[in-house]
Design an enzyme around this catalytic site. Structure first.
Site: not given
Length: 1189
Positions: A399, A503, A544, A820, A823
């Site tokens: 991952d 951001e 966006f 981790d 998923n």
């Protein structure tokens, strides 16, 4: 009966597949009629009733265990038993008991974890009032109340919250490893319920939605309230495993509970994992059974011939039973020899294997170099049966977020008006490496600065303070053009909630350099510019999305000037620049190439002053597009395109997605060990590609990096084929498949194809979905396996598991998956080895893993040191164990030709019983626990030492055949040399010692000393324990032998100890000791000669490195860290705004604001950055030298 079977954990009837979930709020009776699962979870394998039968069933799937039960039955038949029954029962019970105890301990731990989770408390709305209930008693359709920092109980439909606009903030670290907060929002119709208990208790909305599934990012359903039907999507759903943050309270309706939750659906089915050596052992055991039957058949035929020709001569003193003849004698002899020769598969082998694996697991647990000090997390071997597989890994599936990266962004560099900032240089103008000791910029002049923000280039602060208009415009843009939501708990204490960490990093940078984003309303943005509070009117947010790859805001400053500020991917911004920015664009491009070469995430910034009249006209058309019912998105994009042109370039920013410590070095080391690394991530393509470069997976030196991002199956196939043809022009259309059939199972293995040079492959989730279809799987696998590095973007948890399964099924290679989050669980369970990262992120992956530790960098130590040693030790153990037991057994076989094939044992019965349990057990365990060819430092310095494990060079069918031949040779020496030496021999006083008992003693003594010498030759690394075990075992042999053959034992147990005086009668003769010396030399000579010749003529990588070790005067010291050379790259990362659409609509909606002046304690205290403070392991680049021996 059915209920009894259910209590035992046995399903008596197949559960009907759920097609749609239908539930009603506050109506348990209605919901219970559907028999939905409650909220209790169960990860344990056994219960009180099923433990013994299920565990024994699993153990008897091992062919050898079933074989020993069969042997036991044979030994209970007196006509054929030539050994006592206890010689099999005691070891068998010992093996079964050890495994039972280990499995029981593991399952008790799982039960405790389940009980801990199931007994957590939550407030549930029952009969019109809130009651505290255990999690396991929560039912589908219940309304539950969650408070700040609480775990989400089940999969909930969000009804209302304490925050304006019915927002809540959740942390999804348990699910995906990401620590930045996500925003969820309730429907307006349910949000109006607030925390009014009476209205919530009267709520009777009906939900119809998808059945339970493992898709974390999708949800489809409807909510019907008062005749009105509203659509539901993933933004309204809170998943179990998330944590509520920065929200006082919220109410949710339970949609899925317990095993039906997406968290548990992603846990996948527990798979009983076995190593490739285990599988090989099963094949070899079957061969050994056949070989045993073959030997017994030869001996029984010999018995029939002997009985027919010679048997009548012995009837006088060995009368036959009634009806007995040569045929019956041969039949009984066959089974007698099955018992005697059973040591070819000794049960002590399996006891020793379990001890060996357990010991090597403890070495992992105890390794202080894999202990993470900051999080107080040691490495943990959660499974004790897979250690040697760690030394054979060929493919690693990783991952990204939380595994390779920390998911923490830092503002590192920027280019403003053609000047680059962020690099630290000395007085001579030479670049200086930034370390913890490098002087940091002092932001004390700014009372609102974030104390955790660090920057090292003083020139940028000076430019801001001097009032440089370009620099101030740059940071003004960063302070205004975003969708970050601020929270000011106390005066001056600002927290930013950003939809992506990028951001947040940019707004925090602007804050520290004097442009502090303070607060916002739907119409205004308040900032503090160099200490002066300033309010801008927010006129439009051009949000966006993944197609636009940019966002803009239109603001009016206090003087009334209209300005559009835009930031986005450099390629997109550069297309929209005014011609006057061409020269600046060229300089900025050079800076962007430099930043990209350092693995930073880049972003271009531009602005445009707007004409009032033209803006008003555009605003009207924007309003029409935003209220359109058809093609709203397309119309808005077209309107945005109109105004986002002729921009003036300000510069570019570069943000570092901080990798975990030591990730690039680890990946470089693993690549040198010829391990291929595939990254499977849910991130967008640009982000994943950028991380690939920054962590050394993708490199500029690679011949080509193929991007597969097609939208149809045919296009995907075409791109894969074109990539494959470029890498290997002679590659045929038909995949090179090697088919085999073993034990009734068909298997096909895709062979490796030769490729010149190194290549990389990047494929997105949409294309991957097509590529994983059955008719295209092998094409994907062929192309991907030719590449050194593969990155799959935008993949779902299910696709991760499918990719792992594809490689596992079609390649003769061992796979490892590391992640981790929840998923990653399916991928971790599918791979041969699953590794969980246990740090500040969620623990879901750890609970499903075989091994766990806190940082990705520890993977190199797990594989290159512990894995390689474990594989080496296991192979040495098996080679030696089979050698000593085959040699032991073959001596019996040769003796059969001299004892009339009567199934008489060549050794004393006590020696047979104790040989594997006492005399040879501890020395081989000592070898298997402590041996190492080279130490850990040399293992790191020469990662190529790992290659033999991938190729199964140390233990294979061919190695087994060599062991068989070696044992056959040794047994011939060990039988015929003592036989010839003892035949017609007398003592020096003239007394006869050529009897059976004296020969048996000599043969077993020669055997034990010969196999002990062989063990010494096999040992690379001598410890005090090895020495003690080896010399101790030999001492015990002689002590036990003299004791058992003594007069006292004979007088006490006459029938059990018939070898009275044999030891003292034989072992005081010089010719006996000369015979022992001769047999030992003859057994060892071929081994020593072969090794000498091979080291001289055909040395292996191990031989070369061991030669270097002997030449070296000391252990190699780790070299000083080298500062990486600057790399220029024309490839740049697109800026990772977010994986989803932005918050633009939310920002301008007018209802998102927090209720002002609401004093409460800090709900989400920001912790220290999780950058590890332990020094990463770094090693010098090593090229294997051509070393003459």
């Amino acid at each position: 009966m059915g209920s009894l079977l259910s209590a035992c954990g046995i399903n008596v009837k197949k559960k009907k597949v759920e097609e749609e979930r239908h539930l009603r709020a506050n109506d348990r009776e209605f919901n219970l009629s559907f028999k939905y699962a409650n909220n209790a979870i169960k990860t344990s394998k056994y219960n009180v009733f099923t433990f013994l039968p299920l565990n024994l069933f699993e153990q008897f799937q091992r062919l050898a265990n079933a074989y020993f039960v069969f042997l036991l039955i044979l030994q209970l038949i007196p006509q054929i038993s030539s050994l006592s029954w206890f010689t099999t029962v005691v070891p068998l019970l010992l093996v079964l008991s050890i495994t039972l105890a280990k499995d029981l301990s593991d399952d008790i731990t799982r039960h405790k974890n389940d009980n801990h989770v199931n007994n957590r408390k939550v407030e549930v709305l029952i009969d019109g009032e809130l009651k505290s209930e255990k999690w396991m008693n929560v039912q589908v359709g219940d309304i539950v109340k969650l408070e700040n920092n609480e775990f989400v109980t089940a999969d909930l439909l969000l009804l209302s919250s304490s925050e304006p606009l019915n927002l809540i903030y959740i942390e999804t670290a348990e699910l995906d490893g990401e620590t930045n907060l996500k925003v969820k929002q309730a429907l307006t119709i349910t949000g109006d319920l607030g925390n009014d208990i009476q209205r919530l208790a009267a709520f009777s909305g009906e939900v119809r939605c998808e059945p339970p599934n493992n898709r974390l990012d999708k949800f489809t359903g409807t909510l019907t309230v008062g005749g009105e039907t509203l659509s539901l999507d993933n933004d309204r759903i809170l998943l179990r495993g998330c944590t509520l943050r920065n929200t006082e309270w919220c109410f949710g309706l339970v949609v899925f509970g317990g095993p039906d939750t997406k968290l548990m659906q992603n846990s996948g089915k527990s798979i009983f994992k076995r190593t490739s050596i285990d599988h090989l052992m099963n094949v070899l055991v079957i061969f050994i059974f056949g070989f045993l039957a073959f030997m017994c058949t030869i001996l029984s035929i010999g018995n029939a011939i002997w009985e027919y020709q010679e048997g009548n001569s012995f009837i006088a003193f060995l009368p036959r039973a009634d009806g007995a003849n040569a045929s019956l004698s041969a039949f009984l002899t066959f089974w007698s020899y099955v018992i005697i020769l059973n040591t070819v598969v000794p049960i002590s082998l399996y006891v020793s294997v379990e001890i060996l694996r357990l010991g090597n697991s403890y070495f992992i647990d105890w390794d202080r170099k894999m202990y993470h000090v900051k999080s107080d997390t040691p490495a943990q071997a959660r499974t004790t049966t897979l250690n040697e597989e760690l030394g054979q890994i060929k493919y690693i599936f990783s991952d990204k977020t939380g595994t390779l990266t920390q998911n923490i962004m830092t503002f590192n560099r920027c280019s403003i008006n053609g000047k680059s900032y962020g690099e630290v240089v000395d007085f001579a103008g030479q670049r200086v490496e930034v370390t913890e000791k490098t002087e940091k910029v002092d932001f004390s002049w700014n009372s609102l600065a974030d104390p955790k923000f660090y920057f090292h280039d003083h020139k940028l602060v000076e430019a801001v303070k001097l009032g440089s208009p370009e620099v101030q415009s740059f940071f003004r843009l960063l302070a205004l053009c975003h969708t970050v939501m601020p929270e000011e708990k106390t005066e001056g204490e600002l927290f930013y909630q950003a939809q992506s960490p990028d951001e947040g990093a940019l707004v925090t940078a602007a804050r520290n350099f004097g442009f502090v984003f303070r607060s916002r309303t739907p119409e205004t943005i308040s900032v503090v510019e160099m200490g002066v509070p300033t309010t801008y009117k927010l006129l439009a947010v051009l949000d966006f999305n993944n197609v636009r790859k940019r966002m803009s805001v239109i603001v009016r400053n206090p003087e009334g000037k209209l300005t559009l500020y835009c930031k986005g991917a450099d390629t997109i911004i550069f297309e929209r620049l005014h011609p006057s920015s061409t020269k600046l664009m060229e300089v900025t491009t050079e800076h962007l190439n430099e930043y990209a070469g350092e693995g930073l995430r880049t972003l271009a910034l531009a602005y445009k002053d707007l004409d009032e009249d033209k803006f008003e006209e555009w605003r009207e058309r924007h309003h029409e597009a935003s209220t359109a019912l058809d093609d709203r998105e397309a119309k808005l994009d077209a309107i945005y395109e109109e105004i986002e042109k002729d921009l003036l370039l300000l510069g570019a920013s570069a943000v570092e997605d901080k990798l975990q410590d030591g990730v690039p070095q680890t990946i470089e080391q693993l690549a040198k060990a010829d391990i291929k690394i595939w990254v499977l991530t849910g991130d967008k393509q640009e982000t994943a590609e950028n991380i690939g470069y920054s962590c050394n997976m993708l490199r500029e030196e690679m011949k080509e990096i193929f991007i597969v991002a097609a939208n149809t199956a045919e296009e995907v196939r075409e791109e894969l084929v074109n990539a494959r043809k470029k890498m290997s022009p002679e590659s045929g259309d038909e995949p090179p498949i090697q088919k085999s059939r073993l034990l009734g199972k068909k298997s096909q293995v895709l062979e490796d194809e030769k490729v010149d040079g190194e290549y990389g492959l990047v494929i997105n989730g949409h294309s991957l979905a097509f590529a994983l279809q059955k008719d295209m799987q092998l094409e994907l696998l062929r192309t991907a396996c030719m590449c050194q590095a593969v990155i799959c973007c935008r993949v779902t948890p299910l696709q991760k598991a499918q990719v792992v399964e594809l490689v596992k099924k079609n390649k003769k290679a061992v796979t490892l998956a590391i992640g981790d989050g929840a998923n990653d669980v399916s991928m971790i369970k599918t791979a041969h080895i699953g590794v969980g990262i246990s740090g500040q992120e969620g623990m879901q992956a750890v609970l499903s893993s075989d091994f766990s530790f806190a940082q990705f960098r520890y993977l190199q130590r797990l594989l290159l040191v512990h894995g390689r040693w474990s594989y080496l030790r296991m192979c040495k153990f098996l080679r030696y164990f089979f050698y000593k037991n085959f040699t032991f057994t073959f001596v019996h076989f040769w003796y059969g030709f001299f004892c009339g094939f009567s199934a008489q044992t060549v050794y004393d019965e006590w020696f047979i019983t104790i040989y594997n349990l006492m005399y040879t057990a501890l020395p081989v365990i000592g070898l298997s626990l402590f041996d190492q060819d080279v130490n850990d430092r040399w293992s790191f310095q020469y990662p190529q030492l790992y290659a033999p494990g991938q190729l199964n060079q140390y233990f294979s069918k061919m190695a087994f055949a060599r062991i068989l031949l070696h044992s056959c040779y040794s047994s011939l020496i060990l039988f015929f040399v003592p036989w010839a030496a003892m035949c017609d021999t007398v003592r020096d006083d003239g007394k006869d010692i050529a009897d059976y008992q004296s020969f048996a003693l000599l043969a077993q003594t020669c055997l034990l000393i010969a196999v002990s010498v062989q063990l010494g030759l096999d040992t690379y690394y001598w410890t005090a324990v090895n020495q003690f075990f080896l010399w101790g075992s030999l001492s015990v042999y002689f002590a036990v032998t003299f004791t058992m053959y003594s007069n006292g034992m004979y007088l006490i147990f006459t029938s059990s100890f018939p070898f009275i005086g044999t030891a003292r009668n034989s072992l005081n003769q010089p010719n006996v000791w000369l015979t022992i010396l001769l047999t030992t030399i003859l057994c060892s000579l071929p081994v020593v000669a072969k090794r000498f010749l091979f080291i001289q003529l055909k040395p292996t990588i191990n031989d070369k490195v061991r030669h270097k070790v002997r030449q070296a005067k000391a252990v190699p010291l780790p070299p000083p860290r080298k500062f990486p050379r600057r790399r220029i790259s024309t490839r740049r990362s697109g800026y990772a705004f977010s994986h989803a659409r932005g918050y633009g609509d939310l920002v301008t909606s007018g209802r998102f604001l927090r209720i002002p002046v609401k004093t409460r304690p800090t709900l989400f205290p920001h912790s220290e950055t999780p950058v590890a403070d332990s020094t990463p392991q770094t090693y010098r680049t090593i090229f294997e030298e051509a070393q003459s021996p």
